[in-house]
Design a protein around this motif. Structure first.
Motif, mmCIF file in Angstrom:
data_model
loop_
_atom_site.group_PDB
_atom_site.id
_atom_site.type_symbol
_atom_site.label_atom_id
_atom_site.label_comp_id
_atom_site.label_asym_id
_atom_site.label_seq_id
_atom_site.Cartn_x
_atom_site.Cartn_y
_atom_site.Cartn_z
ATOM 1 N N LEU A 12 0.858 -1.190 0.000
ATOM 2 C CA LEU A 12 0.000 0.000 0.000
ATOM 3 C C LEU A 12 0.892 1.236 0.000
ATOM 4 O O LEU A 12 1.727 1.408 0.892
ATOM 5 C CB LEU A 12 -0.900 0.017 1.234
ATOM 6 C CG LEU A 12 -1.759 -1.232 1.494
ATOM 7 C CD1 LEU A 12 -2.650 -1.012 2.724
ATOM 8 C CD2 LEU A 12 -2.593 -1.591 0.273
ATOM 9 N N THR A 15 -0.909 5.436 1.965
ATOM 10 C CA THR A 15 -2.308 5.346 2.382
ATOM 11 C C THR A 15 -2.687 6.543 3.249
ATOM 12 O O THR A 15 -1.956 6.935 4.159
ATOM 13 C CB THR A 15 -2.538 4.039 3.179
ATOM 14 O OG1 THR A 15 -1.963 2.957 2.452
ATOM 15 C CG2 THR A 15 -4.009 3.780 3.390
ATOM 16 N N ASN A 20 -8.282 2.208 6.561
ATOM 17 C CA ASN A 20 -8.209 1.432 5.331
ATOM 18 C C ASN A 20 -7.149 0.336 5.412
ATOM 19 O O ASN A 20 -7.294 -0.728 4.805
ATOM 20 C CB ASN A 20 -7.920 2.342 4.137
ATOM 21 C CG ASN A 20 -9.134 3.149 3.735
ATOM 22 O OD1 ASN A 20 -10.262 2.767 3.999
ATOM 23 N ND2 ASN A 20 -8.907 4.284 3.092
ATOM 24 N N PRO A 41 2.907 5.708 4.794
ATOM 25 C CA PRO A 41 1.503 6.089 5.014
ATOM 26 C C PRO A 41 1.405 7.462 5.675
ATOM 27 O O PRO A 41 2.311 7.868 6.411
ATOM 28 C CB PRO A 41 0.989 4.993 5.950
ATOM 29 C CG PRO A 41 2.207 4.483 6.654
ATOM 30 C CD PRO A 41 3.323 4.589 5.656
ATOM 31 N N CYS A 118 -2.413 5.433 -3.352
ATOM 32 C CA CYS A 118 -3.190 6.114 -2.313
ATOM 33 C C CYS A 118 -4.647 6.262 -2.759
ATOM 34 O O CYS A 118 -4.964 6.210 -3.946
ATOM 35 C CB CYS A 118 -2.571 7.470 -1.985
ATOM 36 S SG CYS A 118 -2.723 8.691 -3.281
ATOM 37 N N GLU A 119 -5.526 6.453 -1.790
ATOM 38 C CA GLU A 119 -6.961 6.435 -2.047
ATOM 39 C C GLU A 119 -7.412 7.518 -3.030
ATOM 40 O O GLU A 119 -8.306 7.291 -3.842
ATOM 41 C CB GLU A 119 -7.732 6.616 -0.727
ATOM 42 C CG GLU A 119 -7.509 5.519 0.292
ATOM 43 C CD GLU A 119 -6.374 5.798 1.242
ATOM 44 O OE1 GLU A 119 -6.429 5.334 2.385
ATOM 45 O OE2 GLU A 119 -5.408 6.493 0.838
ATOM 46 N N LEU A 148 -10.139 1.088 -1.446
ATOM 47 C CA LEU A 148 -8.884 0.350 -1.392
ATOM 48 C C LEU A 148 -9.083 -1.096 -0.956
ATOM 49 O O LEU A 148 -8.582 -2.039 -1.594
ATOM 50 C CB LEU A 148 -7.917 1.075 -0.457
ATOM 51 C CG LEU A 148 -6.534 0.462 -0.259
ATOM 52 C CD1 LEU A 148 -5.814 0.345 -1.589
ATOM 53 C CD2 LEU A 148 -5.727 1.315 0.716
#
Length: 246
Positions: A12, A15, A20, A41, A118-119, A148
């Motif tokens: 990920l 993030t 999430n 993140p 990333c979202e 996600l």
């Protein structure tokens, strides 16, 4: 056979919401995946993360936190980037079922990474260029938004289905020995250095040509022996008397 699933890594990138991460961990654990990497993140896992993990807190505790995507991918021999966005210069594209099959086959010989951006913006072009394939989940074109954890769940589910079928039929077979991601990056650096040296690319604008060349070699899916041949050719070009005078 179970070790194959342990070799499949969910990565990920940047993030935004800690919750999430927890939802992703839950999606992974239900399908037997356990290797979670978190690249820079916005916020580290917190109580909300653990709450949404719903029984998968052990994956959060064992997750690997790194600063860069390169670090997360360094020892992987297959990298697949998940993105809903089409690109002006397309990258080799596969569907979720192909993603599952390729991941399982390659996981026999080493780590495989499935990368999620990333979202808000997903994977950037530069991040996607670090992947061998671009996996696209075929959603409703009128409303294609997946969060996600949903995207991770869908790809993890396809991996689980393919894994169960392969385990029952013993059909997972060896595939060629491919270079690791960091070895490919060394090749691209070597290639750019030589092309600059011989004057093939303009020193002020190397990125556009290198992007095209990355796309070419990504489609070709170089094996280790082939990569070594190309590295040898580049070394000889730079050492040749004609080019040494430049």
């Amino acid at each position: 056979m179970v070790r194959i699933l342990h070799n499949i890594r969910i990565v990920l990138v940047e993030t935004s919401h800690p919750g999430n991460i927890g939802s992703v961990a839950r999606a992974m654990k239900t399908m037997g995946l356990s290797d979670l990497y978190l690249v820079n993140p916005s916020k580290k896992p917190d109580a909300k993360t653990i709450s949404l993990a719903a029984g998968a807190a052990d994956l959060i505790e064992r997750s690997t936190l790194v600063d860069t995507l390169d670090t997360a991918l360094a020892e992987c021999n297959l990298v697949i980037g998940a993105s809903a966005r089409s690109r002006t210069l397309s990258w080799p594209e596969i569907d979720p079922k192909q993603c599952a099959l390729y991941s399982l086959h390659q996981a026999e010989s080493g780590p495989v990474a499935l990368v999620f951006g990333c979202e808000r913006t997903g994977l950037s072009n530069l991040e996607l260029q670090k992947c061998h394939y671009h996996v696209v989940i075929p959603t409703n074109p009128e409303y294609s938004s997946l969060n996600l954890a949903m995207a991770v769940q869908i790809l993890s589910y396809e991996i689980r289905l393919a894994y169960l079928k392969s385990a029952s039929e013993s059909q997972i077979s060896k595939i060629p020995n491919y270079p690791l991601v960091n070895e490919l990056e060394c090749f691209y650096q070597h290639l750019e250095e030589v092309l600059l040296h011989v004057g093939f690319i303009h020193p002020a604008r190397p990125r556009q040509m290198m992007h095209q060349l990355r796309r070419l070699f990504t489609r070709a899916r170089l094996e280790n022996k082939e990569l070594n041949i190309l590295r040898g050719i580049l070394t000889c070009i730079k050492k040749s008397p004609i080019n040494s005078k430049k």
